[in-house]
Enzyme design. Structure first.
Site, PDB file in Angstrom:
ATOM      1  N   LEU A 112       6.395  -2.018   0.814  1.00 16.80           N
ATOM      2  CA  LEU A 112       6.037  -0.945   1.739  1.00 16.80           C
ATOM      3  C   LEU A 112       6.554  -1.308   3.117  1.00 16.80           C
ATOM      4  CD1 LEU A 112       2.332  -0.202   0.717  1.00 16.80           C
ATOM      5  CD2 LEU A 112       4.162   1.488   0.749  1.00 16.80           C
ATOM      6  N   SER A 113       7.220  -0.388   3.785  1.00 16.21           N
ATOM      7  CA  SER A 113       7.635  -0.615   5.161  1.00 16.21           C
ATOM      8  C   SER A 113       6.433  -0.525   6.089  1.00 16.21           C
ATOM      9  CB  SER A 113       8.687   0.412   5.574  1.00 16.21           C
ATOM     10  OG  SER A 113       9.885   0.240   4.837  1.00 16.21           O
TER      11      SER A 113
END
Length: 360
Positions: free
Chosen positions: A63-64
């Site tokens: 996940l960014s």
């Protein structure tokens, strides 16, 4: 080393912080972020970090940072009915938020390299549809995911209104990425250490804007098959809604209109969200981000877009604001659409269909 915004205690506080720092700037984007709880896309043992403004990686799952997703969502300028392609769709977190804005007549496709991540994304999507308290406030464009390398998409595939790539793109692949876009469309991708927005203004005309300095892991270069030919990725077909789906969309929309009319006349509550507990907001020092994934650095310093020389050096207010004894955390929002459907004299199969067979 902190994030671009302070950590939140829950999803709403994380969104409050992103709004305060002006990463989230539009109502549509704010609504989508509040509707999809970031923690639901974490493995259980890592959820304590879900509301920090940091990227997370575990194996192939990634996940960014929330500030990156915020800038991506704002740059895409999403509208109902558009088509969207997510290259490196990962957990499906971004695709789910996009689907809330696209609505039932949009197109929402994702390409992911790792089959185990595709399975993870499908599980998370199913969990969101079945259990999210906010699902019924939207008409959802459900994402479809396919496995493959996004650099091997079949050349005869459909073009899209919006495209996002979640991995670092080399300059040599820029034209390939542009070829996926319709005229008038928007492409957002990390290009040579910059999150870049490219708008296709004509058949061979482009406008380019640099958004943020970032450093993403690069796209995986596709291996060649024994014949030397690429393994072409076939994107999902642009399916036409079934008559049953169209009927469900129309019935749910009609019920929502009745609820809003009842609310306007004072005889009902409407599809409102229960007001959240107000938090005292303070002006903070300028902060920068260094994002760590496991033991490797995957993002460089990111300055807040709200930086203002007039705000530098301001400390948090020293005095504490007194909390009213009656001020308590509000109850979760009531799902008036669900309550209305449950009260209607409908056959059980139709009632279940209108509610998407949801657990809650």
């Amino acid at each position: 080393m902190g994030g671009a915004v302070s950590a939140g205690e829950d999803n709403d506080e994380l969104i409050d912080n992103l709004k305060e720092a002006q990463y989230i700037r539009t109502e549509l984007v704010e609504q989508a972020f509040r509707a999809v709880d970031r923690a639901d896309y974490y493995l259980e043992e890592f959820k304590e970090n879900a509301y920090k403004d940091l990227a997370w990686k575990h194996g192939n799952i990634h996940l960014s940072a929330p500030c990156i997703y915020s800038e991506v969502m704002e740059a895409l300028d999403l509208q109902p009915g558009l088509s969207f392609l997510n290259l490196g769709s990962g957990t499906g977190y971004l695709s789910s938020m996009v689907g809330l804005i696209l609505g039932p007549f949009g197109v929402n496709h994702g390409v992911e390299l790792h089959p185990d991540v595709i399975e993870y994304a499908k599980q998370k999507l199913d969990f969101f549809i079945r259990t999210s308290d906010s699902f019924d406030r939207f008409d959802f464009c459900e994402p479809s995911f396919v496995t493959g390398n996004c650099l091997e998409i079949a050349p005869d595939c459909s073009r899209y209104d919006r495209v996002y790539c979640g991995a670092g793109v080399r300059r040599e692949h820029e034209d390939y990425m542009k070829s996926l876009l319709k005229v008038g469309g928007i492409l957002v991708m990390p290009l040579e250490e910059k999150l870049t927005k490219i708008t296709r203004t004509g058949p061979s005309a482009w406008e380019t804007k640099k958004i943020l300095a970032v450093s993403f892991a690069p796209l995986v270069q596709p291996p060649r098959s024994g014949s030397g030919r690429p393994r072409l990725v076939q994107l999902p077909p642009l399916a036409v809604r079934s008559l049953q789906d169209l009927a469900r969309i129309a019935i749910r929309a009609a019920i929502k209109r009745v609820i809003h009319q009842e609310a306007a006349s004072g005889s009902g509550s409407g599809l409102r969200t229960t007001p959240r507990l107000k938090r005292r907001r303070v002006r903070r020092r300028r902060m920068e981000t260094i994002v760590f994934l496991d033991k490797e650095v995957f993002a460089s310093r990111i300055s807040s877009p709200s930086e203002d020389s007039g705000c530098e050096g301001l400390e948090e207010e020293p005095q504490e604001e007194e909390q009213s004894p009656a001020e308590t955390k509000p109850e979760p929002p009531v799902n008036f659409l669900r309550e209305k459907v449950l009260r209607l004299p409908l056959p059980e199969p139709l009632r279940c269909y209108l509610l998407y067979y949801r657990d809650k």
